[in-house]
Design a protein around this motif. Structure first.
Motif, mmCIF file in Angstrom:
data_model
loop_
_atom_site.group_PDB
_atom_site.id
_atom_site.type_symbol
_atom_site.label_atom_id
_atom_site.label_comp_id
_atom_site.label_asym_id
_atom_site.label_seq_id
_atom_site.Cartn_x
_atom_site.Cartn_y
_atom_site.Cartn_z
ATOM 1 N N ALA A 1 23.278 -18.127 -41.588
ATOM 2 C CA ALA A 1 23.319 -18.975 -40.390
ATOM 3 C C ALA A 1 23.803 -20.386 -40.741
ATOM 4 N N GLU A 2 23.334 -20.923 -41.863
ATOM 5 C CA GLU A 2 23.756 -22.265 -42.272
ATOM 6 C C GLU A 2 25.231 -22.274 -42.680
ATOM 7 N N ILE A 3 25.655 -21.222 -43.342
ATOM 8 C CA ILE A 3 27.055 -21.111 -43.747
ATOM 9 C C ILE A 3 27.952 -21.045 -42.515
ATOM 10 N N GLN A 4 27.583 -20.233 -41.531
ATOM 11 C CA GLN A 4 28.388 -20.118 -40.302
ATOM 12 C C GLN A 4 28.428 -21.442 -39.555
ATOM 13 N N ALA A 5 27.322 -22.171 -39.546
ATOM 14 C CA ALA A 5 27.278 -23.458 -38.850
ATOM 15 C C ALA A 5 28.143 -24.504 -39.552
ATOM 16 N N ALA A 6 28.358 -24.344 -40.843
ATOM 17 C CA ALA A 6 29.116 -25.336 -41.609
ATOM 18 C C ALA A 6 30.614 -25.080 -41.618
ATOM 19 N N LYS B 1 27.413 -34.815 -44.570
ATOM 20 C CA LYS B 1 27.773 -34.841 -45.986
ATOM 21 C C LYS B 1 27.154 -33.674 -46.754
ATOM 22 N N GLY B 2 26.025 -33.175 -46.293
ATOM 23 C CA GLY B 2 25.337 -32.099 -46.987
ATOM 24 C C GLY B 2 25.866 -30.709 -46.683
ATOM 25 N N LEU B 3 27.037 -30.613 -46.074
ATOM 26 C CA LEU B 3 27.577 -29.308 -45.703
ATOM 27 C C LEU B 3 27.771 -28.399 -46.911
ATOM 28 N N LEU B 4 28.275 -28.951 -48.001
ATOM 29 C CA LEU B 4 28.515 -28.119 -49.181
ATOM 30 C C LEU B 4 27.206 -27.580 -49.757
ATOM 31 N N THR B 5 26.148 -28.378 -49.668
ATOM 32 C CA THR B 5 24.839 -27.917 -50.134
ATOM 33 C C THR B 5 24.376 -26.729 -49.309
ATOM 34 N N ARG B 6 24.621 -26.782 -47.995
ATOM 35 C CA ARG B 6 24.234 -25.665 -47.136
ATOM 36 C C ARG B 6 25.012 -24.401 -47.503
ATOM 37 N N LEU B 7 26.264 -24.547 -47.882
ATOM 38 C CA LEU B 7 27.060 -23.380 -48.267
ATOM 39 C C LEU B 7 26.486 -22.711 -49.511
ATOM 40 N N GLU B 8 25.967 -23.530 -50.414
ATOM 41 C CA GLU B 8 25.407 -22.989 -51.645
ATOM 42 C C GLU B 8 24.052 -22.320 -51.433
ATOM 43 N N SER B 9 23.407 -22.564 -50.297
ATOM 44 C CA SER B 9 22.063 -22.028 -50.062
ATOM 45 C C SER B 9 22.047 -20.511 -49.910
ATOM 46 N N GLY B 10 23.157 -19.937 -49.474
ATOM 47 C CA GLY B 10 23.221 -18.498 -49.268
ATOM 48 C C GLY B 10 22.718 -18.061 -47.902
ATOM 49 N N ASN B 11 22.211 -18.976 -47.095
ATOM 50 C CA ASN B 11 21.721 -18.663 -45.758
ATOM 51 C C ASN B 11 22.926 -18.477 -44.833
#
Length: 186
Positions: A121-126, A109-119
């Protein structure tokens, strides 16, 4: 498969209304649990709401569309049109919305939060999980629209371009009219 694409050859009237009401109550509960709110006819946003607000939003969306479709069917159809069939089958056609709302329970569920982080690696994983999630929601939305059209077409005894044009006009009108009404529920 035929029952999944067109259940209205098998269910109508009071039966479809009861199934639809059960799904509406379940949808309202899921929406309240997951902080999902309707702020448009086919748009869900995240906002903390009570189960009563969620139920009011569901009722507004359903009643407005079903009422317009019923009025249009009475004007356009040469056969007798039962309100119970129009209202019941259109409520039944909203069952896929329960699945769309429940998709919020899918892990990640927290995928959108990871996208907003700017990281990066996290964006690619999501990206892959979000794409799958988005495709599931699109399929469920199309399924609900198809069911709603079939419900109207069968209940109104209208076919072809006439049924499609009336259905599309009603959906556009509801999409415009429902937003101020939904604002009253927040």
């Amino acid at each position: 498969m035929k029952k999944l694409l067109n259940p209205f050859d098998y269910v109508a009237g009071a039966t479809s209304l009861l199934w639809g009401l059960a799904a509406m109550v379940a949808s309202a509960a899921v929406a309240a649990l997951t902080d999902q709110s309707f702020d448009g006819f086919m748009h869900i946003t995240f906002a903390r709401i009570s189960i009563w607000q969620a139920l009011a939003q569901q009722l507004i969306c359903w009643l407005l569309l079903a009422t317009l479709l019923y009025g249009a069917a009475r004007l356009a159809s040469r056969s007798s049109v039962r309100a119970l069939d129009i209202y019941g089958t259109n409520l039944f056609a909203r069952i896929p919305w329960l699945l769309m709302l429940a998709a919020e329970f899918i892990p990640g569920k927290g995928l959108l939060t990871r996208l907003e982080s700017g990281n990066i690696a996290e964006i690619q994983a999501a990206i892959v999980p979000l794409t799958i999630y988005g495709l599931i929601l699109i399929v469920l939305l199309v399924w609900s629209i198809w069911w709603s059209y079939k419900a109207f077409s069968i209940s109104a005894n209208l076919r072809g371009w006439k049924a499609a044009a009336i259905f599309i006009a009603c959906w556009i009108a509801v999409s415009i009219a429902v937003t101020p009404l939904l604002a009253l529920t927040r």
